[in-house]
Design a protein around this motif. Structure first.
Motif, PDB file in Angstrom:
ATOM      1  N   MET A 168       0.843  -1.197   0.000  1.00 21.47           N
ATOM      2  CA  MET A 168       0.000   0.000   0.000  1.00 21.47           C
ATOM      3  C   MET A 168       0.872   1.238   0.000  1.00 21.47           C
ATOM      4  SD  MET A 168      -2.957  -0.785   2.813  1.00 21.47           S
ATOM      5  CE  MET A 168      -4.180  -2.060   2.557  1.00 21.47           C
ATOM      6  N   GLN A 169       0.343   2.312  -0.543  1.00 21.70           N
ATOM      7  CA  GLN A 169       0.976   3.608  -0.344  1.00 21.70           C
ATOM      8  C   GLN A 169       0.464   4.120   0.994  1.00 21.70           C
ATOM      9  OE1 GLN A 169       1.524   6.236  -3.831  1.00 21.70           O
ATOM     10  NE2 GLN A 169       0.083   4.820  -4.809  1.00 21.70           N
ATOM     11  N   ALA A 170       1.278   4.876   1.688  1.00 21.85           N
ATOM     12  CA  ALA A 170       0.884   5.358   3.009  1.00 21.85           C
ATOM     13  C   ALA A 170       1.184   6.843   3.140  1.00 21.85           C
ATOM     14  CB  ALA A 170       1.600   4.574   4.095  1.00 21.85           C
ATOM     15  N   ILE A 171       0.306   7.502   3.866  1.00 29.04           N
ATOM     16  CA  ILE A 171       0.467   8.920   4.186  1.00 29.04           C
ATOM     17  C   ILE A 171       0.453   9.034   5.702  1.00 29.04           C
ATOM     18  CG2 ILE A 171      -0.594  11.206   4.103  1.00 29.04           C
ATOM     19  CD1 ILE A 171      -1.908  10.298   1.429  1.00 29.04           C
TER      20      ILE A 171
ATOM     21  N   LEU B 114      -2.626  13.184  -0.432  1.00 26.66           N
ATOM     22  CA  LEU B 114      -3.549  12.279  -1.096  1.00 26.66           C
ATOM     23  C   LEU B 114      -3.839  12.745  -2.521  1.00 26.66           C
ATOM     24  CD1 LEU B 114      -5.265   9.749  -0.953  1.00 26.66           C
ATOM     25  CD2 LEU B 114      -7.132  11.162  -0.056  1.00 26.66           C
ATOM     26  N   ALA B 115      -4.009  14.047  -2.717  1.00 30.38           N
ATOM     27  CA  ALA B 115      -4.237  14.572  -4.065  1.00 30.38           C
ATOM     28  C   ALA B 115      -3.054  14.269  -4.970  1.00 30.38           C
ATOM     29  CB  ALA B 115      -4.490  16.075  -4.008  1.00 30.38           C
ATOM     30  N   ASP B 116      -1.846  14.399  -4.436  1.00 34.21           N
ATOM     31  CA  ASP B 116      -0.642  14.085  -5.226  1.00 34.21           C
ATOM     32  C   ASP B 116      -0.635  12.623  -5.669  1.00 34.21           C
ATOM     33  OD1 ASP B 116       0.218  16.708  -4.888  1.00 34.21           O
ATOM     34  OD2 ASP B 116       1.702  16.206  -3.338  1.00 34.21           O
ATOM     35  N   ILE B 117      -1.003  11.719  -4.773  1.00 30.84           N
ATOM     36  CA  ILE B 117      -1.038  10.294  -5.095  1.00 30.84           C
ATOM     37  C   ILE B 117      -2.135  10.010  -6.113  1.00 30.84           C
ATOM     38  CG2 ILE B 117      -1.596   7.998  -4.184  1.00 30.84           C
ATOM     39  CD1 ILE B 117      -0.079   8.852  -1.609  1.00 30.84           C
ATOM     40  N   LEU B 118      -3.308  10.550  -5.913  1.00 31.16           N
ATOM     41  CA  LEU B 118      -4.442  10.266  -6.792  1.00 31.16           C
ATOM     42  C   LEU B 118      -4.274  10.861  -8.181  1.00 31.16           C
ATOM     43  CD1 LEU B 118      -7.409  10.709  -4.288  1.00 31.16           C
ATOM     44  CD2 LEU B 118      -6.318   8.576  -5.047  1.00 31.16           C
ATOM     45  N   ASN B 119      -3.473  11.902  -8.290  1.00 34.45           N
ATOM     46  CA  ASN B 119      -3.262  12.560  -9.584  1.00 34.45           C
ATOM     47  C   ASN B 119      -2.054  12.012 -10.342  1.00 34.45           C
ATOM     48  OD1 ASN B 119      -5.503  14.271  -9.396  1.00 34.45           O
ATOM     49  ND2 ASN B 119      -4.350  15.696  -8.116  1.00 34.45           N
ATOM     50  N   GLN B 120      -1.420  10.950  -9.825  1.00 34.63           N
ATOM     51  CA  GLN B 120      -0.249  10.372 -10.498  1.00 34.63           C
ATOM     52  C   GLN B 120      -0.669   9.680 -11.779  1.00 34.63           C
ATOM     53  OE1 GLN B 120       1.708   7.822  -7.653  1.00 34.63           O
ATOM     54  NE2 GLN B 120       2.704   9.538  -6.660  1.00 34.63           N
TER      55      GLN B 120
END
Length: 133
Positions: free
Chosen positions: A112-115, A127-133
């Motif tokens: 998993m990716q984790a924040i 989260l926005a950075d991850i979702l916009n990759q």
């Protein structure tokens, strides 16, 4: 008694530790529909019920896992695998958000990716950075 605390003192300390982050809960709810959302918590019996109504749990989260019911606690990687499975996702499709670094590490061990949650603004941006990759 060993620590010179009354049961009321201990209950007060626990209430201070378990404070609802309404802004973050509403943010999670806003993601629902576009993304699956889940709540994975190590809190004991009664704490989740004091923070959320049953309707809020259904409205904001697709899946709720309380570790004491599963007899597996974060950061054990098995609990993160269980969450992904119950959500019908591969771990690599999941982003786990937690305020403890050790729990983030447990999630990352299964892919998993984790924040690490420090504050609401930083969590939203991450989260926005991850979702916009």
């Amino acid at each position: 008694e060993l620590f010179g605390q009354t049961p009321g003192d201990i209950a007060g300390l626990l209430r201070q530790k378990h404070v609802r982050n309404t802004d973050l809960v509403e943010f999670a709810g806003s993601l629902r529909g576009s993304y699956k959302t889940g709540l994975l918590s190590n809190v004991g019996d009664g704490i989740v019920e004091s923070l959320f109504t049953p309707d809020e749990l259904k409205t904001n989260f697709d899946t709720v896992i309380l570790s004491y019911r599963e007899h597996i606690a974060k950061p054990n990687p098995e609990i993160f695998m269980l969450m992904a499975t119950k959500m019908g996702l591969e771990p690599s499709e999941c982003v786990m958000i937690d305020d403890l670094a050790v729990n983030c590490e447990g999630a990352e061990l299964v892919g998993m990716q984790a924040i690490r949650h420090i504050n609401n603004d930083l969590t939203r941006k991450s989260l926005a950075d991850i979702l916009n990759q």
